[in-house]
Design a protein around this motif. Sequence first.
Motif, PDB file in Angstrom:
ATOM      1  N   LEU A  52       6.545 -24.037  17.866  1.00  0.00           N
ATOM      2  CA  LEU A  52       7.639 -24.837  18.126  1.00  0.00           C
ATOM      3  C   LEU A  52       8.993 -24.299  17.552  1.00  0.00           C
ATOM      4  O   LEU A  52      10.017 -24.554  18.104  1.00  0.00           O
ATOM      5  CB  LEU A  52       7.129 -26.445  17.834  1.00  0.00           C
ATOM      6  N   ILE A  53       9.026 -23.582  16.516  1.00  0.00           N
ATOM      7  CA  ILE A  53      10.268 -23.099  15.786  1.00  0.00           C
ATOM      8  C   ILE A  53      10.541 -21.820  16.351  1.00  0.00           C
ATOM      9  O   ILE A  53       9.614 -20.787  16.156  1.00  0.00           O
ATOM     10  CB  ILE A  53       9.956 -23.298  14.564  1.00  0.00           C
ATOM     11  N   LYS A  54      11.847 -21.692  16.817  1.00  0.00           N
ATOM     12  CA  LYS A  54      12.530 -20.388  17.136  1.00  0.00           C
ATOM     13  C   LYS A  54      13.688 -20.204  16.251  1.00  0.00           C
ATOM     14  O   LYS A  54      14.378 -20.922  16.133  1.00  0.00           O
ATOM     15  CB  LYS A  54      12.552 -20.238  18.551  1.00  0.00           C
ATOM     16  N   GLY A  55      14.032 -18.878  15.881  1.00  0.00           N
ATOM     17  CA  GLY A  55      15.260 -18.756  15.172  1.00  0.00           C
ATOM     18  C   GLY A  55      15.307 -18.784  13.892  1.00  0.00           C
ATOM     19  O   GLY A  55      16.212 -18.450  13.040  1.00  0.00           O
ATOM     20  N   ILE A  56      14.238 -19.277  13.242  1.00  0.00           N
ATOM     21  CA  ILE A  56      14.018 -19.446  11.758  1.00  0.00           C
ATOM     22  C   ILE A  56      12.801 -18.601  11.399  1.00  0.00           C
ATOM     23  O   ILE A  56      11.873 -18.739  11.725  1.00  0.00           O
ATOM     24  CB  ILE A  56      13.979 -20.718  11.361  1.00  0.00           C
ATOM     25  N   PRO A  57      12.853 -17.434  10.340  1.00  0.00           N
ATOM     26  CA  PRO A  57      12.004 -16.758   9.902  1.00  0.00           C
ATOM     27  C   PRO A  57      10.910 -17.502   9.412  1.00  0.00           C
ATOM     28  O   PRO A  57      11.383 -18.333   8.309  1.00  0.00           O
ATOM     29  CB  PRO A  57      12.658 -15.840   8.852  1.00  0.00           C
ATOM     30  N   ILE A  58       9.526 -17.505   9.591  1.00  0.00           N
ATOM     31  CA  ILE A  58       8.506 -17.876   9.054  1.00  0.00           C
ATOM     32  C   ILE A  58       7.598 -17.047   8.418  1.00  0.00           C
ATOM     33  O   ILE A  58       6.968 -16.174   8.984  1.00  0.00           O
ATOM     34  CB  ILE A  58       7.747 -18.910  10.059  1.00  0.00           C
ATOM     35  N   ILE A  59       7.339 -17.392   7.113  1.00  0.00           N
ATOM     36  CA  ILE A  59       6.291 -16.543   6.389  1.00  0.00           C
ATOM     37  C   ILE A  59       4.982 -17.533   6.248  1.00  0.00           C
ATOM     38  O   ILE A  59       5.226 -18.343   5.565  1.00  0.00           O
ATOM     39  CB  ILE A  59       6.892 -16.114   5.159  1.00  0.00           C
ATOM     40  N   VAL A  60       3.943 -17.155   6.758  1.00  0.00           N
ATOM     41  CA  VAL A  60       2.654 -17.922   6.514  1.00  0.00           C
ATOM     42  C   VAL A  60       2.151 -17.587   5.198  1.00  0.00           C
ATOM     43  O   VAL A  60       2.093 -16.394   4.629  1.00  0.00           O
ATOM     44  CB  VAL A  60       1.717 -17.594   7.673  1.00  0.00           C
ATOM     45  N   LEU A  61       1.880 -18.633   4.575  1.00  0.00           N
ATOM     46  CA  LEU A  61       1.204 -18.481   3.213  1.00  0.00           C
ATOM     47  C   LEU A  61      -0.045 -19.392   3.159  1.00  0.00           C
ATOM     48  O   LEU A  61       0.016 -20.499   3.185  1.00  0.00           O
ATOM     49  CB  LEU A  61       2.021 -19.122   2.003  1.00  0.00           C
ATOM     50  N   SER A  62      -1.324 -18.690   3.471  1.00  0.00           N
ATOM     51  CA  SER A  62      -2.486 -19.254   3.756  1.00  0.00           C
ATOM     52  C   SER A  62      -3.780 -18.740   3.214  1.00  0.00           C
ATOM     53  O   SER A  62      -4.006 -17.591   3.211  1.00  0.00           O
ATOM     54  CB  SER A  62      -2.566 -19.635   5.277  1.00  0.00           C
ATOM     55  N   ALA A  63      -5.069 -19.603   3.086  1.00  0.00           N
ATOM     56  CA  ALA A  63      -6.100 -19.129   2.429  1.00  0.00           C
ATOM     57  C   ALA A  63      -6.911 -18.591   3.863  1.00  0.00           C
ATOM     58  O   ALA A  63      -7.877 -17.998   3.630  1.00  0.00           O
ATOM     59  CB  ALA A  63      -6.633 -20.159   1.581  1.00  0.00           C
ATOM     60  N   LYS A  64      -6.449 -19.122   4.978  1.00  0.00           N
ATOM     61  CA  LYS A  64      -6.995 -18.682   6.252  1.00  0.00           C
ATOM     62  C   LYS A  64      -6.579 -16.975   6.474  1.00  0.00           C
ATOM     63  O   LYS A  64      -5.528 -16.880   7.064  1.00  0.00           O
ATOM     64  CB  LYS A  64      -6.801 -19.405   7.311  1.00  0.00           C
ATOM     65  N   ALA A  65      -7.323 -16.384   5.966  1.00  0.00           N
ATOM     66  CA  ALA A  65      -6.818 -15.013   5.913  1.00  0.00           C
ATOM     67  C   ALA A  65      -7.673 -13.765   6.845  1.00  0.00           C
ATOM     68  O   ALA A  65      -7.655 -12.634   6.586  1.00  0.00           O
ATOM     69  CB  ALA A  65      -6.753 -14.295   4.705  1.00  0.00           C
ATOM     70  N   SER A  66      -8.361 -14.305   7.918  1.00  0.00           N
ATOM     71  CA  SER A  66      -9.052 -13.421   8.431  1.00  0.00           C
ATOM     72  C   SER A  66      -8.100 -12.544   9.471  1.00  0.00           C
ATOM     73  O   SER A  66      -6.798 -12.884   9.838  1.00  0.00           O
ATOM     74  CB  SER A  66      -9.854 -14.112   9.678  1.00  0.00           C
TER      75      SER A  66
END
Length: 220
Positions: free
Chosen positions: A66-80
């Motif tokens: 949904l979001i464009k134009g803003i940098p997103i760093i994912v921080l997650s335990a789902k790490a496959s």
Amino acid sequence: MKKILIVEDDISIHEILETLLEKENYFIYNAYSGTEALLLLERENIDLILLDLMLPGINGEEIINLIKGIPIIVLSAKASVDDKVNCLLSGAVDFISKPFDSKELLARIEVQLRSKNSISDSLKFKELELLNDKHTLLVSKCKVNLTRTEYAIMKQLLLNPQLVIPKNKLLELIRFDTDDCDEGSLRVHISNLRKKIRMYTDRDYIESVWGIGFKIREQF
């Protein structure tokens, strides 16, 4: 001061991130669900998002789409590998697995903010140049003033000049820049944009793809 939105439903992790980032003089916004994050983004200008994937309501994968134009760093335990690949292909700029190293996280945030600052202040395509944050379009170097909604539409079309953007996707992409557009009024805004552009060129740069959406016309 750079503004970072933390989207994390684990309160203990959220507090660790908030303390860490405030010590680095970042201004922090907090959201504990996907819905809360989207509502906050409608009213605040955010420089970077730290995003967990497993959230109540709207999950992290949906937010990335949904979001464009803003940098997103994912921080997650789902790490496959699949999780990482899917997030990066959907638009996230980085993926950090939990548990994370604080120094590495801060370094990756700094890299993304530095990259964001170096982005060109205009988008160009042939005779068109959109001046970012000024609601102004140059057509053959002639100044064309745009409304907020026209600017948001033109920005998304010029960011993706080779792609057909479906109408519903275009509405999603511009929702954080304007609240003055639905599928009915979208056609009106597109028509007004075409008229403004045609005042300075005989080329119709906005192409309608019947039954799908709109794109920038590459061939004339």
